[in-house]
Design a protein around this motif. Structure first.
Motif, mmCIF file in Angstrom:
data_model
loop_
_atom_site.group_PDB
_atom_site.id
_atom_site.type_symbol
_atom_site.label_atom_id
_atom_site.label_comp_id
_atom_site.label_asym_id
_atom_site.label_seq_id
_atom_site.Cartn_x
_atom_site.Cartn_y
_atom_site.Cartn_z
ATOM 1 N N TRP A 27 0.837 -1.197 0.000
ATOM 2 C CA TRP A 27 0.000 0.000 0.000
ATOM 3 C C TRP A 27 0.881 1.260 0.000
ATOM 4 O O TRP A 27 0.647 2.199 -0.755
ATOM 5 N N LYS A 28 1.910 1.236 0.826
ATOM 6 C CA LYS A 28 2.846 2.362 0.887
ATOM 7 C C LYS A 28 3.510 2.579 -0.479
ATOM 8 O O LYS A 28 3.594 3.722 -0.963
ATOM 9 N N TYR A 29 3.956 1.514 -1.106
ATOM 10 C CA TYR A 29 4.591 1.623 -2.422
ATOM 11 C C TYR A 29 3.628 2.228 -3.439
ATOM 12 O O TYR A 29 4.005 3.104 -4.227
ATOM 13 N N ARG A 30 2.360 1.771 -3.436
ATOM 14 C CA ARG A 30 1.371 2.295 -4.396
ATOM 15 C C ARG A 30 1.194 3.801 -4.207
ATOM 16 O O ARG A 30 1.100 4.540 -5.177
ATOM 17 N N GLN A 31 1.161 4.225 -2.955
ATOM 18 C CA GLN A 31 1.022 5.665 -2.708
ATOM 19 C C GLN A 31 2.267 6.423 -3.148
ATOM 20 O O GLN A 31 2.168 7.503 -3.723
ATOM 21 N N MET A 32 3.436 5.850 -2.899
ATOM 22 C CA MET A 32 4.683 6.508 -3.309
ATOM 23 C C MET A 32 4.766 6.599 -4.829
ATOM 24 O O MET A 32 5.160 7.631 -5.375
ATOM 25 N N ALA A 40 4.412 8.445 0.621
ATOM 26 C CA ALA A 40 3.106 7.984 1.052
ATOM 27 C C ALA A 40 2.571 8.911 2.134
ATOM 28 O O ALA A 40 3.325 9.697 2.723
ATOM 29 N N HIS A 41 1.295 8.823 2.399
ATOM 30 C CA HIS A 41 0.703 9.573 3.506
ATOM 31 C C HIS A 41 1.466 9.209 4.780
ATOM 32 O O HIS A 41 1.863 8.058 4.967
ATOM 33 N N TYR A 43 0.655 8.533 7.757
ATOM 34 C CA TYR A 43 0.128 7.431 8.553
ATOM 35 C C TYR A 43 0.197 6.089 7.828
ATOM 36 O O TYR A 43 0.227 5.044 8.474
ATOM 37 N N VAL A 44 0.255 6.094 6.519
ATOM 38 C CA VAL A 44 0.510 4.848 5.783
ATOM 39 C C VAL A 44 1.952 4.423 6.036
ATOM 40 O O VAL A 44 2.235 3.249 6.322
ATOM 41 N N ASP A 45 2.858 5.374 5.958
ATOM 42 C CA ASP A 45 4.267 5.111 6.257
ATOM 43 C C ASP A 45 4.418 4.620 7.697
ATOM 44 O O ASP A 45 5.124 3.640 7.973
ATOM 45 N N MET A 46 3.747 5.288 8.620
ATOM 46 C CA MET A 46 3.839 4.920 10.029
ATOM 47 C C MET A 46 3.260 3.530 10.282
ATOM 48 O O MET A 46 3.827 2.750 11.051
ATOM 49 N N ALA A 47 2.148 3.200 9.650
ATOM 50 C CA ALA A 47 1.537 1.878 9.820
ATOM 51 C C ALA A 47 2.495 0.791 9.346
ATOM 52 O O ALA A 47 2.674 -0.236 10.015
ATOM 53 N N HIS A 48 3.118 1.006 8.206
ATOM 54 C CA HIS A 48 4.070 0.030 7.661
ATOM 55 C C HIS A 48 5.249 -0.165 8.606
ATOM 56 O O HIS A 48 5.610 -1.283 8.956
#
Length: 141
Positions: A27-32, A40-41, A43-48
């Motif tokens: 998910w992080k990669y898709r956002q990046m 990435a957002h 909180y997406v980065d933080m979740a990962h």
């Protein structure tokens, strides 16, 4: 090596959290890849990152469960409290990353943030303290 059922449960949790981290990495990669600034957002980065760290922290918890002098119920309650809050924290980060509603949940507090953080501190610190004392009792005394 014969592992106790309590250790097996915590190891399974570690594996599932690690798998969750890998999915969050996609998910992080898709956002990046889809972002103009290639990030990435927050909180997406933080979740990962949190899921990766918590998966390894859960392995540490499993080690203390395995070598604890407490019974399986005490070990599972202690480890379960820790893992439950690890997963709740990751889930909160996922929620904010999915909603893109904040880049700092403490600046934009909602009702329940402080009680949740107090419960997290008590559960994680208390749960690990019980396991650490169980280890000391069984392995060092």
């Amino acid at each position: 090596m014969d592992l106790g059922a309590d250790t097996k449960v915590v190891l399974l949790a570690a594996g599932l959290i690690f798998l969750w981290a890998l999915v969050l990495g996609m998910w992080k990669y898709r956002q990046m890849a889809g972002s103009r600034d290639h990030v990435a957002h927050p909180y997406v980065d933080m979740a990962h990152r949190a899921a990766l760290l918590y998966s390894f922290a859960t392995l540490l918890v499993a080690t203390f469960v395995q070598f604890s002098g407490w019974n399986a119920i005490m070990n599972l309650l202690s480890a379960g409290a820790i893992v439950l809050f690890f997963m709740a924290a990751i889930g909160t980060y996922v929620y904010h990353g999915w909603r893109r509603d904040t880049d700092n949940q403490f600046r934009d507090r909602v009702r329940g943030t402080t009680p949740f953080m107090i419960a997290l501190i008590v559960a994680e610190t208390g749960g690990f303290t019980v396991l650490l004392f169980g280890f000391v009792r069984a392995q060092l005394l």
